[in-house]
Design a protein around this motif. Structure first.
Motif, short mmCIF file in Angstrom:
data_model
loop_
_atom_site.label_atom_id
_atom_site.label_comp_id
_atom_site.label_asym_id
_atom_site.label_seq_id
_atom_site.Cartn_x
_atom_site.Cartn_y
_atom_site.Cartn_z
N ARG A 78 47.14 37.85 33.53
CA ARG A 78 48.06 38.15 34.62
C ARG A 78 47.96 37.09 35.73
NH1 ARG A 78 45.33 42.63 32.94
NH2 ARG A 78 43.83 42.45 34.64
N ILE A 79 49.06 36.36 35.91
CA ILE A 79 49.07 35.31 36.94
C ILE A 79 50.13 35.68 37.99
CG2 ILE A 79 49.51 32.84 37.38
CD1 ILE A 79 48.54 32.29 34.52
N VAL A 80 49.75 35.53 39.26
CA VAL A 80 50.69 35.84 40.34
C VAL A 80 51.25 34.54 40.91
CG1 VAL A 80 50.73 36.61 42.75
CG2 VAL A 80 49.74 38.08 41.01
N LEU A 81 52.56 34.52 41.06
CA LEU A 81 53.22 33.39 41.71
C LEU A 81 53.42 33.80 43.15
CD1 LEU A 81 56.37 32.15 39.77
CD2 LEU A 81 54.53 30.76 40.65
N SER A 82 52.78 33.10 44.08
CA SER A 82 52.89 33.57 45.45
C SER A 82 52.66 32.45 46.45
CB SER A 82 51.86 34.68 45.67
OG SER A 82 51.87 35.08 46.99
N HIS A 98 44.52 37.67 37.53
CA HIS A 98 43.43 36.79 37.12
C HIS A 98 43.49 35.50 37.92
CE1 HIS A 98 43.71 39.25 33.28
NE2 HIS A 98 42.54 39.50 33.79
N GLN A 99 44.73 35.01 38.12
CA GLN A 99 44.86 33.76 38.87
C GLN A 99 46.14 33.78 39.69
OE1 GLN A 99 43.79 30.06 37.05
NE2 GLN A 99 42.83 31.11 35.33
N TYR A 100 46.19 32.87 40.65
CA TYR A 100 47.38 32.75 41.50
C TYR A 100 47.90 31.32 41.40
CZ TYR A 100 45.37 36.93 43.58
OH TYR A 100 44.85 38.18 43.75
N VAL A 101 49.23 31.19 41.32
CA VAL A 101 49.83 29.86 41.33
C VAL A 101 50.69 29.79 42.59
CG1 VAL A 101 51.50 28.37 40.17
CG2 VAL A 101 49.77 29.55 38.83
N PRO A 102 50.50 28.72 43.38
CA PRO A 102 51.23 28.66 44.65
C PRO A 102 52.73 28.47 44.48
CG PRO A 102 49.97 26.64 44.27
CD PRO A 102 49.62 27.57 43.16
N LYS A 103 53.44 29.03 45.43
CA LYS A 103 54.89 28.87 45.49
C LYS A 103 55.19 28.05 46.73
CE LYS A 103 58.25 32.31 44.12
NZ LYS A 103 58.76 33.65 44.39
N PRO A 104 56.06 27.08 46.77
CA PRO A 104 56.84 26.60 45.64
C PRO A 104 55.93 26.00 44.56
CG PRO A 104 57.10 25.16 47.55
CD PRO A 104 56.31 26.34 48.00
N LEU A 319 38.77 32.76 33.07
CA LEU A 319 39.94 33.61 33.33
C LEU A 319 40.17 33.71 34.83
CD1 LEU A 319 41.78 35.35 31.54
CD2 LEU A 319 40.25 37.26 31.92
N TRP A 320 39.12 33.69 35.59
CA TRP A 320 39.23 33.77 37.05
C TRP A 320 39.48 32.40 37.68
CZ3 TRP A 320 35.01 37.65 39.22
CH2 TRP A 320 35.32 38.95 38.77
N GLY A 321 39.60 31.37 36.86
CA GLY A 321 39.99 30.07 37.38
C GLY A 321 38.90 29.29 38.09
N LEU A 322 37.62 29.57 37.78
CA LEU A 322 36.55 28.76 38.39
C LEU A 322 36.56 27.36 37.77
CD1 LEU A 322 35.68 31.45 39.64
CD2 LEU A 322 33.33 30.84 39.19
N PRO A 323 36.00 26.37 38.46
CA PRO A 323 36.08 25.00 37.96
C PRO A 323 35.52 24.83 36.53
CG PRO A 323 35.26 25.03 40.21
CD PRO A 323 35.35 26.45 39.77
N ASP A 324 36.17 23.90 35.78
CA ASP A 324 35.79 23.67 34.37
C ASP A 324 34.31 23.33 34.20
OD1 ASP A 324 38.27 24.19 33.40
OD2 ASP A 324 38.91 22.09 33.32
#
Ligand SMILES: [Fe+2]
Ligand SMILES: [Fe+2]
Length: 398
Positions: A78-82, A98-104, A319-324
């Motif tokens: 589940r990714i949120v666009l926000s 699980h993660q957020y992707v910035p908008k725009p 899944l929580w987007g911590l650094p590789d």
């Protein structure tokens, strides 16, 4: 083919996403929806791997849609666009996304986020465990630490540094805070690996809301969960983190890598906590059996659960987007030679520190720990450094 569903009520955003991802159509099966109800209908018809949803939508908003998704299709990512300024909306999804992707939306950030999520699936093949982890929103901590943090946060005079210090000692809170700070939540382009820094970025009000209002964290309850075992994992993890940092400094790693080594050391056995929390009886028996019969813990975990604690922990923080670099260190801390990048990096420091803790019971004594991979160290020409690391471990053990 990987299937992704995008949900956004704004036709312009959907059009932009369509254009942005047109070159991915060969690899991904991408669907678009302009409302939550249609999205749920589509999800009921066929399986999707990832849902990327807007927050503000009429009729059914992102929180409601993701709540349904989490209940009905727990293994879906589940990714949120926000917009990162939309803190309130993000706080509502702190248990769901699980993660957020910035908008725009930036095409590269979006593609990389989704690709990393797909890559994780090869790390943890057991679908049952993936479902279980995908539902986890936070981690309980040690009861004493939890009560310290709540007391501190209730005090209006408290300092952010004091709060940061306590959070940095707690595996679950640290992982969650790093998840938020590395997402679009804060709109910070670089990767943050220092919990004290993450706390400053989030601010006291957000931390207060997370802990006191949303109740995201709790203390491990004594009922059902062997607290002694949890305390042992915490002690060992803190020791491994600080020794990994000392080894990283000794090996002249960069400042960023030194911090990553500490963080990866703190989180390296997080998979054990996931297993203890979700399957306390079975995992407790497994730990006892490996001790009695001197069986390597990974072999026993693989046999009983079809996955090791390294895979489970790495899957969750990935899944929580911590650094590789931290995900790799957690994933390969028992077998660093299997990591695609071979170098003495934070992974190597954690591997060495964990093994030192194993050989020296005085030092966090992890009887379930790993042993140094001589093959890996020989490949890197580092076998003559082992004595130094043992000295460092002994010194830090006092
Ligand atoms: Fe381990
Ligand atoms: Fe360990």
């Amino acid at each position: 083919m990987r299937r992704i569903l995008f949900v956004d009520d704004d036709p312009l955003t959907l059009e932009m996403l369509r254009k942005m991802l047109s070159d991915m159509q060969k690899e991904w099966d991408i669907h678009f929806c302009d409302n939550g109800l249609d999205a749920l209908r589509l999800l009921a018809e066929s399986h999707f791997d990832v849902i990327v949803s807007d927050m503000r939508m009429p009729e059914m908003d992102g929180t409601e849609l993701l709540t349904h998704t989490c209940e009905k299709y727990p293994d879906m990512v589940r990714i949120v666009l926000s917009a990162f300024s939309d803190h309130k909306a993000i706080m509502r999804t702190v248990r769901l996304a699980h993660q957020y992707v910035p908008k725009p939306c930036d095409a590269e950030i979006l593609k990389t986020t989704i690709e990393r999520v797909f890559a994780l699936k090869s790390l943890l093949k057991n679908p049952k465990l993936r479902r279980l982890i995908s539902r986890m929103d936070a981690f309980p901590g040690l009861p004493a630490t939890y009560s310290r943090i709540t007391t501190l946060l209730r005090d209006p005079e408290t300092s952010i540094q004091a709060v940061g210090k306590v959070i940095a000692e707690d595996i679950g809170m640290t992982a969650k805070i790093l998840q938020l700070v590395n997402s679009a939540f804060c709109g910070i382009p670089r990767r943050i690996t220092v919990p004290e820094e993450a706390v400053v970025i989030l601010g006291l009000d957000t931390i207060r809301a997370l802990v006191l209002t949303i109740g995201l964290f709790s203390g491990f309850e004594e009922s059902g969960i062997p607290l002694q075992m949890v305390e042992h994992i915490y002690r060992h993890s803190l020791k491994t983190g600080s020794l990994a940092k000392t080894i990283a400094i000794h090996e002249k790693m960069s400042g960023g890598q030194v911090e990553e080594a500490f963080m990866a050391g703190l989180l390296h056995d997080l998979g054990k906590l996931v297993m203890v929390q979700n399957m306390p009886k079975e995992y407790g028996e497994l730990l006892d059996a490996t001790l009695d019969k001197n069986i390597p813990i990974n072999d026993a975990e693989m046999k009983i659960f079809g996955a090791t604690h390294e895979q489970v922990g790495a899957y969750l923080i990935g899944l929580w987007g911590l650094p590789d670099s931290i995900v790799d260190a957690v994933a390969f801390h028992h077998c660093p030679g299997q990591c695609p990048t071979i170098a003495f990096d934070p992974l190597g420091a954690v591997h060495a520190a964990d093994a030192m803790a194993h050989v020296n019971p005085q030092f966090g004594g992890d009887v379930h720990g790993n042993r140094l991979s001589m093959e890996y160290l020989e490949r890197l020409g580092l076998t003559d450094h082992i004595d130094d690391w043992i000295d460092l471990a002994l010194e830090s053990a006092g």
